[in-house]
Design an enzyme around this catalytic site. Structure first.
Site, PDB file in Angstrom:
ATOM      1  N   ILE A  62      -7.303 -11.567  -7.599  1.00 25.28           N
ATOM      2  CA  ILE A  62      -7.832 -10.461  -6.800  1.00 25.28           C
ATOM      3  C   ILE A  62      -9.334 -10.656  -6.617  1.00 25.28           C
ATOM      4  O   ILE A  62     -10.140 -10.009  -7.309  1.00 25.28           O
ATOM      5  CB  ILE A  62      -7.527  -9.093  -7.455  1.00 25.28           C
ATOM      6  CG1 ILE A  62      -6.019  -8.937  -7.702  1.00 25.28           C
ATOM      7  CG2 ILE A  62      -8.032  -7.961  -6.575  1.00 25.28           C
ATOM      8  CD1 ILE A  62      -5.620  -7.598  -8.298  1.00 25.28           C
ATOM      9  N   PRO A  63      -9.715 -11.554  -5.719  1.00 24.64           N
ATOM     10  CA  PRO A  63     -11.157 -11.739  -5.494  1.00 24.64           C
ATOM     11  C   PRO A  63     -11.767 -10.488  -4.866  1.00 24.64           C
ATOM     12  O   PRO A  63     -11.181  -9.889  -3.970  1.00 24.64           O
ATOM     13  CB  PRO A  63     -11.228 -12.938  -4.541  1.00 24.64           C
ATOM     14  CG  PRO A  63      -9.883 -13.032  -3.917  1.00 24.64           C
ATOM     15  CD  PRO A  63      -8.911 -12.458  -4.897  1.00 24.64           C
ATOM     16  N   HIS A  64     -12.931 -10.108  -5.381  1.00 26.80           N
ATOM     17  CA  HIS A  64     -13.631  -8.942  -4.847  1.00 26.80           C
ATOM     18  C   HIS A  64     -15.122  -9.123  -5.084  1.00 26.80           C
ATOM     19  O   HIS A  64     -15.534  -9.965  -5.869  1.00 26.80           O
ATOM     20  CB  HIS A  64     -13.113  -7.651  -5.492  1.00 26.80           C
ATOM     21  CG  HIS A  64     -13.152  -7.658  -6.983  1.00 26.80           C
ATOM     22  ND1 HIS A  64     -12.238  -8.365  -7.745  1.00 26.80           N
ATOM     23  CD2 HIS A  64     -13.990  -7.064  -7.861  1.00 26.80           C
ATOM     24  CE1 HIS A  64     -12.518  -8.192  -9.035  1.00 26.80           C
ATOM     25  NE2 HIS A  64     -13.582  -7.417  -9.127  1.00 26.80           N
ATOM     26  N   GLY A  65     -15.892  -8.327  -4.383  1.00 25.79           N
ATOM     27  CA  GLY A  65     -17.341  -8.470  -4.440  1.00 25.79           C
ATOM     28  C   GLY A  65     -17.951  -7.855  -5.683  1.00 25.79           C
ATOM     29  O   GLY A  65     -17.282  -7.222  -6.494  1.00 25.79           O
TER      30      GLY A  65
END
Length: 146
Positions: A62-65
Protein backbone atom coordinates in the site's frame (compact mmCIF):
# COMPACT_ATOMS: atom_id res chain seq x y z
CA UNK A 1 -17.19 15.12 -7.26
CA UNK A 2 -17.86 11.69 -5.90
CA UNK A 3 -17.84 10.18 -2.45
CA UNK A 4 -16.46 6.93 -3.76
CA UNK A 5 -12.90 6.44 -2.62
CA UNK A 6 -12.28 3.64 -5.11
CA UNK A 7 -13.50 4.45 -8.62
CA UNK A 8 -13.80 1.73 -11.29
CA UNK A 9 -11.38 3.71 -13.46
CA UNK A 10 -8.69 3.47 -10.80
CA UNK A 11 -8.53 -0.33 -10.97
CA UNK A 12 -6.03 -1.86 -13.38
CA UNK A 13 -6.17 -5.62 -13.86
CA UNK A 14 -2.81 -6.00 -15.61
CA UNK A 15 -0.17 -3.56 -14.45
CA UNK A 16 2.91 -3.06 -16.58
CA UNK A 17 5.47 -2.36 -13.85
CA UNK A 18 8.17 -4.94 -13.14
CA UNK A 19 9.92 -3.16 -10.24
CA UNK A 20 8.76 -1.72 -6.94
CA UNK A 21 9.55 1.85 -8.05
CA UNK A 22 7.63 1.46 -11.29
CA UNK A 23 4.70 -0.04 -9.37
CA UNK A 24 4.66 2.99 -7.06
CA UNK A 25 4.72 5.26 -10.12
CA UNK A 26 1.90 3.26 -11.71
CA UNK A 27 -0.33 3.39 -8.61
CA UNK A 28 0.51 7.06 -8.11
CA UNK A 29 -0.19 8.00 -11.73
CA UNK A 30 -3.75 6.67 -11.34
CA UNK A 31 -4.27 8.94 -8.33
CA UNK A 32 -2.93 11.92 -10.33
CA UNK A 33 -5.13 11.03 -13.33
CA UNK A 34 -8.14 10.85 -11.00
CA UNK A 35 -7.44 14.39 -9.87
CA UNK A 36 -6.94 13.20 -6.30
CA UNK A 37 -3.32 14.27 -5.85
CA UNK A 38 -0.59 16.32 -7.47
CA UNK A 39 2.68 14.84 -8.71
CA UNK A 40 4.33 16.06 -5.50
CA UNK A 41 2.28 13.46 -3.60
CA UNK A 42 3.58 10.68 -5.83
CA UNK A 43 7.11 11.90 -5.21
CA UNK A 44 6.46 11.66 -1.47
CA UNK A 45 5.37 8.03 -1.91
CA UNK A 46 9.02 7.27 -2.65
CA UNK A 47 10.10 9.15 0.51
CA UNK A 48 7.65 7.05 2.55
CA UNK A 49 8.91 3.83 0.97
CA UNK A 50 12.51 4.81 1.72
CA UNK A 51 11.70 5.15 5.42
CA UNK A 52 9.39 2.15 5.81
CA UNK A 53 8.29 -0.60 3.45
CA UNK A 54 4.60 -0.49 2.60
CA UNK A 55 4.50 -4.26 2.04
CA UNK A 56 1.57 -5.62 4.08
CA UNK A 57 1.60 -9.37 3.44
CA UNK A 58 -0.58 -11.63 1.27
CA UNK A 59 0.76 -10.11 -1.99
CA UNK A 60 -0.30 -6.59 -0.93
CA UNK A 61 1.63 -3.33 -0.80
CA UNK A 62 0.00 0.00 0.00
CA UNK A 63 2.28 2.79 -1.19
CA UNK A 64 1.24 6.18 0.15
CA UNK A 65 2.72 9.60 0.68
CA UNK A 66 4.29 11.17 3.73
CA UNK A 67 2.45 13.32 6.25
CA UNK A 68 4.39 16.30 4.88
CA UNK A 69 2.71 15.77 1.49
CA UNK A 70 -0.82 16.18 2.85
CA UNK A 71 -1.25 19.51 1.05
CA UNK A 72 -0.70 17.64 -2.24
CA UNK A 73 -3.97 15.72 -1.70
CA UNK A 74 -7.01 17.21 -3.46
CA UNK A 75 -9.50 14.53 -2.43
CA UNK A 76 -9.33 11.06 -0.94
CA UNK A 77 -8.86 8.26 -3.44
CA UNK A 78 -7.56 4.77 -3.91
CA UNK A 79 -5.94 3.05 -6.85
CA UNK A 80 -5.35 -0.65 -7.29
CA UNK A 81 -3.01 -2.28 -9.77
CA UNK A 82 -2.80 -6.05 -10.09
CA UNK A 83 0.29 -7.76 -11.48
CA UNK A 84 0.29 -11.16 -13.17
CA UNK A 85 3.93 -11.63 -12.25
CA UNK A 86 4.73 -10.82 -8.63
CA UNK A 87 6.94 -7.78 -8.09
CA UNK A 88 9.87 -8.03 -5.70
CA UNK A 89 8.98 -5.60 -2.91
CA UNK A 90 11.96 -5.66 -0.56
CA UNK A 91 12.16 -9.44 -0.95
CA UNK A 92 8.40 -9.99 -0.75
CA UNK A 93 6.12 -10.95 -3.66
CA UNK A 94 3.54 -8.25 -4.46
CA UNK A 95 0.67 -8.75 -6.88
CA UNK A 96 -1.44 -5.80 -5.72
CA UNK A 97 -0.20 -2.24 -5.32
CA UNK A 98 -2.88 -0.10 -3.70
CA UNK A 99 -2.10 3.59 -3.92
CA UNK A 100 -3.84 5.62 -1.27
CA UNK A 101 -4.41 9.29 -0.60
CA UNK A 102 -6.57 10.39 2.31
CA UNK A 103 -7.82 13.77 3.45
CA UNK A 104 -8.46 14.28 7.16
CA UNK A 105 -7.43 10.71 7.99
CA UNK A 106 -10.28 9.36 5.83
CA UNK A 107 -7.81 6.83 4.50
CA UNK A 108 -7.46 5.10 7.86
CA UNK A 109 -10.91 3.53 7.67
CA UNK A 110 -10.24 2.52 4.07
CA UNK A 111 -6.90 0.99 4.99
CA UNK A 112 -8.56 -1.11 7.67
CA UNK A 113 -11.17 -2.36 5.18
CA UNK A 114 -8.50 -3.30 2.65
CA UNK A 115 -6.47 -5.00 5.36
CA UNK A 116 -9.53 -7.10 6.28
CA UNK A 117 -10.04 -8.20 2.65
CA UNK A 118 -6.36 -9.04 2.21
CA UNK A 119 -6.14 -10.90 5.52
CA UNK A 120 -8.49 -13.52 4.02
CA UNK A 121 -6.53 -15.77 1.66
CA UNK A 122 -9.72 -16.87 -0.11
CA UNK A 123 -10.57 -13.23 -0.89
CA UNK A 124 -7.02 -12.61 -2.14
CA UNK A 125 -7.33 -15.66 -4.40
CA UNK A 126 -10.61 -14.28 -5.80
CA UNK A 127 -8.81 -11.02 -6.60
CA UNK A 128 -5.99 -12.94 -8.28
CA UNK A 129 -8.48 -15.02 -10.29
CA UNK A 130 -10.71 -12.08 -11.30
CA UNK A 131 -10.93 -11.88 -15.07
CA UNK A 132 -10.82 -8.12 -15.45
CA UNK A 133 -10.76 -4.77 -13.67
CA UNK A 134 -14.56 -4.76 -13.35
CA UNK A 135 -14.51 -8.04 -11.43
CA UNK A 136 -11.73 -6.78 -9.17
CA UNK A 137 -13.69 -3.58 -8.53
CA UNK A 138 -16.83 -5.57 -7.71
CA UNK A 139 -14.90 -7.62 -5.14
CA UNK A 140 -13.56 -4.47 -3.50
CA UNK A 141 -16.61 -2.22 -3.84
CA UNK A 142 -17.35 -2.64 -0.15
CA UNK A 143 -14.39 -0.39 0.69
CA UNK A 144 -16.57 2.50 -0.49
CA UNK A 145 -19.32 1.67 2.02
CA UNK A 146 -19.68 4.03 4.94
Amino acid sequence: MTDQILEPGNVVAAGTATTKNDAIKEAGALLVAAGAVTQAYVDSMFDREASVSTYMGNFLAIPHGTNEAKESIIHSALSLVRYDTPIDWDGNPVRFAVGIAGLNNEHLAILSKIAIVFSDEDEVQKLIDAGNAGEIYALLEEVNAE
